[in-house]
Design a protein around this motif. Structure first.
Motif, PDB file in Angstrom:
ATOM      1  N   HIS A  60      81.526 -65.909  28.812  1.00 58.06           N
ATOM      2  CA  HIS A  60      82.317 -64.686  28.670  1.00 58.06           C
ATOM      3  C   HIS A  60      82.305 -63.941  29.997  1.00 58.06           C
ATOM      4  O   HIS A  60      81.516 -63.024  30.195  1.00 58.06           O
ATOM      5  CB  HIS A  60      81.755 -63.790  27.563  1.00 58.06           C
ATOM      6  CG  HIS A  60      81.780 -64.424  26.224  1.00 58.06           C
ATOM      7  ND1 HIS A  60      82.943 -64.591  25.512  1.00 58.06           N
ATOM      8  CD2 HIS A  60      80.806 -64.957  25.456  1.00 58.06           C
ATOM      9  CE1 HIS A  60      82.683 -65.188  24.374  1.00 58.06           C
ATOM     10  NE2 HIS A  60      81.385 -65.437  24.314  1.00 58.06           N
ATOM     11  N   ALA A  61      83.156 -64.359  30.894  1.00 52.43           N
ATOM     12  CA  ALA A  61      83.238 -63.692  32.191  1.00 52.43           C
ATOM     13  C   ALA A  61      83.707 -62.263  31.973  1.00 52.43           C
ATOM     14  O   ALA A  61      84.644 -62.015  31.221  1.00 52.43           O
ATOM     15  CB  ALA A  61      84.213 -64.432  33.100  1.00 52.43           C
ATOM     16  N   GLU A  62      83.015 -61.316  32.602  1.00 54.91           N
ATOM     17  CA  GLU A  62      83.409 -59.916  32.463  1.00 54.91           C
ATOM     18  C   GLU A  62      84.712 -59.682  33.199  1.00 54.91           C
ATOM     19  O   GLU A  62      84.860 -60.058  34.351  1.00 54.91           O
ATOM     20  CB  GLU A  62      82.321 -59.001  33.029  1.00 54.91           C
ATOM     21  CG  GLU A  62      81.092 -58.948  32.166  1.00 54.91           C
ATOM     22  CD  GLU A  62      80.111 -57.901  32.662  1.00 54.91           C
ATOM     23  OE1 GLU A  62      80.561 -56.841  33.128  1.00 54.91           O
ATOM     24  OE2 GLU A  62      78.912 -58.176  32.594  1.00 54.91           O
ATOM     25  N   GLU A  63      85.659 -59.074  32.493  1.00 55.19           N
ATOM     26  CA  GLU A  63      86.929 -58.753  33.121  1.00 55.19           C
ATOM     27  C   GLU A  63      86.843 -57.377  33.751  1.00 55.19           C
ATOM     28  O   GLU A  63      86.250 -56.463  33.182  1.00 55.19           O
ATOM     29  CB  GLU A  63      88.052 -58.772  32.077  1.00 55.19           C
ATOM     30  CG  GLU A  63      88.369 -60.150  31.566  1.00 55.19           C
ATOM     31  CD  GLU A  63      89.573 -60.136  30.637  1.00 55.19           C
ATOM     32  OE1 GLU A  63      90.483 -59.316  30.868  1.00 55.19           O
ATOM     33  OE2 GLU A  63      89.572 -60.937  29.707  1.00 55.19           O
ATOM     34  N   LYS A  64      87.448 -57.252  34.902  1.00 53.19           N
ATOM     35  CA  LYS A  64      87.504 -55.955  35.566  1.00 53.19           C
ATOM     36  C   LYS A  64      88.435 -55.048  34.772  1.00 53.19           C
ATOM     37  O   LYS A  64      89.535 -55.447  34.400  1.00 53.19           O
ATOM     38  CB  LYS A  64      88.029 -56.134  36.994  1.00 53.19           C
ATOM     39  CG  LYS A  64      87.967 -54.881  37.808  1.00 53.19           C
ATOM     40  CD  LYS A  64      88.327 -55.169  39.242  1.00 53.19           C
ATOM     41  CE  LYS A  64      88.232 -53.899  40.050  1.00 53.19           C
ATOM     42  NZ  LYS A  64      88.548 -54.122  41.454  1.00 53.19           N
ATOM     43  N   GLN A  65      88.007 -53.850  34.483  1.00 51.05           N
ATOM     44  CA  GLN A  65      88.810 -52.902  33.732  1.00 51.05           C
ATOM     45  C   GLN A  65      89.954 -52.378  34.585  1.00 51.05           C
ATOM     46  O   GLN A  65      89.836 -52.272  35.806  1.00 51.05           O
ATOM     47  CB  GLN A  65      87.955 -51.727  33.250  1.00 51.05           C
ATOM     48  CG  GLN A  65      86.933 -52.117  32.217  1.00 51.05           C
ATOM     49  CD  GLN A  65      87.592 -52.583  30.943  1.00 51.05           C
ATOM     50  OE1 GLN A  65      88.387 -51.880  30.335  1.00 51.05           O
ATOM     51  NE2 GLN A  65      87.274 -53.806  30.522  1.00 51.05           N
TER      52      GLN A  65
END
Length: 150
Positions: A21-26
């Motif tokens: 679950h790669a963190e997505e940039k907000q």
């Protein structure tokens, strides 16, 4: 068959090496409002509602604010020396998407509002310009819908 097996093994290794679950940039979702100063805020808000259909800011939580239709939004930053907005002291310009530029221009002109239609058909559509009663520049844009068969 051997090549397909090698590709499957490589793909499997790449998947295992990637985080689950790669963190997505907000990022922001769109404009929640546009706020600016006016000499006569009530009269100007009424003008926008009457002529462009942008409803006034609600005064209670029971009232609904103006809802724009989904579509493309350009966030353009220009040099401070641009004359694109008109007057050199002008810091911003509104660009509203419209469904039928010709009909909107006719409606505005029937109300006595001067509108300058750009005769050029651009790859992204058609444009017209006007100003609100306080001289703020407004651009109207009818987006050119490009079908998949074009």
């Amino acid at each position: 068959m051997k090549n397909k097996m090698i590709l499957l093994v490589v793909a499997f290794i790449l998947v295992l090496g990637a985080p689950l679950h790669a963190e997505e940039k907000q990022r922001v979702l769109g404009f929640g409002g546009f706020f600016f100063k006016a000499e006569d805020p009530a009269a100007l808000a009424q003008w926008y509602e009457e002529h462009l259909g942008v409803t006034k800011t609600p005064t209670t939580y029971e009232e609904e604010p103006w809802k724009q239709e989904g579509g493309n939004t350009v966030f353009g930053v220009f040099r401070d020396t641009t004359s694109y907005f008109g007057a050199s002291e002008q810091q911003w310009m509104l660009n509203f998407r419209v469904a039928d530029l010709d009909a909107m221009v006719a409606q505005l002109r029937e109300s006595g509002i001067e509108v300058e239609v750009d005769p050029t058909e651009y790859p992204n559509g058609w444009f017209a310009r006007l100003a609100d009663p306080e001289g703020n520049p407004i651009q109207l844009w009818q987006e050119k819908i490009i079908s998949s068969s074009d």
